[in-house]
Design an enzyme around this catalytic site. Sequence first.
Site, PDB file in Angstrom:
ATOM      1  N   SER A   1      38.574 -19.606   1.723  1.00  0.00           N
ATOM      2  CA  SER A   1      39.223 -20.147   2.930  1.00  0.00           C
ATOM      3  C   SER A   1      39.549 -21.617   2.667  1.00  0.00           C
ATOM      4  O   SER A   1      39.015 -22.224   1.726  1.00  0.00           O
ATOM      5  CB  SER A   1      38.291 -20.054   4.148  1.00  0.00           C
ATOM      6  OG  SER A   1      37.241 -21.010   4.032  1.00  0.00           O
TER       7      SER A   1
ATOM      8  N   LYS B   1      35.165 -27.808   0.291  1.00  0.00           N
ATOM      9  CA  LYS B   1      33.877 -28.049  -0.383  1.00  0.00           C
ATOM     10  C   LYS B   1      34.072 -28.172  -1.900  1.00  0.00           C
ATOM     11  O   LYS B   1      33.374 -28.926  -2.563  1.00  0.00           O
ATOM     12  CB  LYS B   1      32.912 -26.899  -0.092  1.00  0.00           C
ATOM     13  CG  LYS B   1      32.501 -26.770   1.359  1.00  0.00           C
ATOM     14  CD  LYS B   1      31.547 -27.874   1.758  1.00  0.00           C
ATOM     15  CE  LYS B   1      30.916 -27.616   3.093  1.00  0.00           C
ATOM     16  NZ  LYS B   1      30.044 -28.690   3.552  1.00  0.00           N
TER      17      LYS B   1
ATOM     18  N   TYR C   1      38.513 -23.958   4.436  1.00  0.00           N
ATOM     19  CA  TYR C   1      37.220 -24.650   4.581  1.00  0.00           C
ATOM     20  C   TYR C   1      36.463 -24.633   3.249  1.00  0.00           C
ATOM     21  O   TYR C   1      36.009 -25.670   2.757  1.00  0.00           O
ATOM     22  CB  TYR C   1      36.359 -23.996   5.680  1.00  0.00           C
ATOM     23  CG  TYR C   1      34.889 -24.183   5.407  1.00  0.00           C
ATOM     24  CD1 TYR C   1      34.306 -25.443   5.534  1.00  0.00           C
ATOM     25  CD2 TYR C   1      34.090 -23.126   4.937  1.00  0.00           C
ATOM     26  CE1 TYR C   1      32.956 -25.635   5.214  1.00  0.00           C
ATOM     27  CE2 TYR C   1      32.757 -23.316   4.625  1.00  0.00           C
ATOM     28  CZ  TYR C   1      32.205 -24.564   4.765  1.00  0.00           C
ATOM     29  OH  TYR C   1      30.885 -24.765   4.434  1.00  0.00           O
ATOM     30  N   HIS C   2      36.292 -23.431   2.677  1.00  0.00           N
ATOM     31  CA  HIS C   2      35.529 -23.346   1.431  1.00  0.00           C
ATOM     32  C   HIS C   2      36.200 -24.196   0.341  1.00  0.00           C
ATOM     33  O   HIS C   2      35.522 -24.808  -0.490  1.00  0.00           O
ATOM     34  CB  HIS C   2      35.396 -21.884   0.982  1.00  0.00           C
ATOM     35  CG  HIS C   2      34.435 -21.066   1.811  1.00  0.00           C
ATOM     36  ND1 HIS C   2      34.842 -20.246   2.838  1.00  0.00           N
ATOM     37  CD2 HIS C   2      33.083 -20.949   1.774  1.00  0.00           C
ATOM     38  CE1 HIS C   2      33.783 -19.651   3.380  1.00  0.00           C
ATOM     39  NE2 HIS C   2      32.704 -20.071   2.764  1.00  0.00           N
TER      40      HIS C   2
ATOM     41  N   THR D   1      28.593 -25.083  -0.568  1.00  0.00           N
ATOM     42  CA  THR D   1      28.489 -23.693  -0.112  1.00  0.00           C
ATOM     43  C   THR D   1      28.565 -22.734  -1.293  1.00  0.00           C
ATOM     44  O   THR D   1      29.285 -22.993  -2.278  1.00  0.00           O
ATOM     45  CB  THR D   1      29.601 -23.384   0.907  1.00  0.00           C
ATOM     46  OG1 THR D   1      29.546 -22.005   1.234  1.00  0.00           O
ATOM     47  CG2 THR D   1      30.988 -23.687   0.382  1.00  0.00           C
TER      48      THR D   1
END
Length: 393
Positions: free
Chosen positions: A179, A185, A181-182, A144
């Site tokens: 976040s 990655k 989530y990020h 991302t």
Amino acid sequence: MRILVLGGDGYLGWPTALHLSRRGHDVGIVDNCVRRQYDHEMGVDSLVPILQLHQRVRLWRDVSGLNIDTYVGDLTDAPFVDEVFDRFEPEAIVHFAEQRSAPYSMIDRRHAVYTQVNNVVGTLNLIYAIAEHDPSIHLVKLGTMGEYGTPNIDIEEGFIEITHKGRTDVLPYPKQPGSFYHLSKVHDSHNIQFACRIWGLRATDLNQGVVYGQETDETSLDPGLATRFDYDGVFGTVLNRFCVQAVVGHPLTVYGKGGQTRGFLDIRDTLACVELAVTNPADKGEFRVFNQFTESFSVRQLADMVADAYPGRVEIEHLEDPRVEKEEHYYRAAHTKLLDLGLVPHLLGGPTLRSVLAVADRHRDRIDPAAIGATVEWRRTASRLLTAEPVLD
Ligand code: NAD
Ligand code: USQ
């Protein structure tokens, strides 16, 4: 080529699987269908109705005459991953199969832990399976743009040349994700790069921007081939959300000042970029990074564009930003590597906006206004999400 599409039941994985199948590749889909489970957990649903995985694969065979193998299971289950490799013998793997919502990862401790275990362990199992079965398999991994955050200098494609105390090196670009989530990655990127270095794997990290749109050449062949379309406060991405909001007369929910600027791309370009990465593989031992977006916009610009494209009246509302992010900032990110490989972007303009608005309009009866509000606040360690009362309305 024999290509496994991990996460092939999802928003991007399904149309990518169809696209690669139609281009003559042998495609296998792996998915544990957990994305459908998140809908049950959140009490929301895809705006566009979608068939079950087996039904849509059967329909694809009827419509196109092409077969797609399906493997239902979890990437965090290593024996399952090994079995899939034994049975399918992939030459390339496109890895979409992660929990991909930043707000979902910020609900509370349980969702943060789930997101990072699911994403990082799944990817670790995968790189071990590649190393043990066939290190020449090319891994194309969806990363991302949010890995980089919003630094006050230009963002490069994966690496930056740094001169420090008179010495110069090319190093991974610094990461400031926004976040848990990020962050997952970022952890994946490091693990994959390490595996390329120690085992000579070949991998492409596609640092993708925010995707918009819903229809592709293949999904348009039959309504039953449609991919999902999320507009809710947890899984809906910003432009798709704004289009749905315009159609139901909900004010467009710009968070904060709306100067947050991100890279964006049309769903059709996701398919094209993945195909370009797969058909132009990385070298043995190479970990390469492509920034996968075509244009950048601020959230405020997007809201104005949707308001201009929609024939009716549209109100734009600036809500207190539930996230912790810069609301005005410098943003310039390189994105030339996919263009150099031949990408011809679909740029965002009136026709595309009107087509996304038309998708929302066609399914307006399925829009649940209660799903629209932002319900996850970054500053809280435990969100009030599950109380059903939108926090910010
Ligand atoms: P999605 O949630 O619709 O699809 C992901 C799929 O992976 C789902 O079908 C889910 O069931 C499956 N999955 C998740 N964990 C799994 C596991 N452990 N084992 C097997 N299957 C599992 O998401 P999407 O929007 O299609 O995104 C796909 C990928 O692209 C993600 O990795 C995401 O981070 C990345 N990405 C998406 C966007 C976007 O705007 N949608 C932008 C940039 C990057
Ligand atoms: N935003 C609003 N109003 C909304 C929704 C979002 O102002 O109603 C703002 C957010 O605050 C943020 C920006 O729009 O600044 C983008 O938010 P988003 O929800 O569209 O996208 P994001 O959370 O960044 O995540 C999405 C995908 C994720 C992918 C990422 C790419 O869900 O999987 O990794 O886009 S990127 O943004 O480049 O990191």
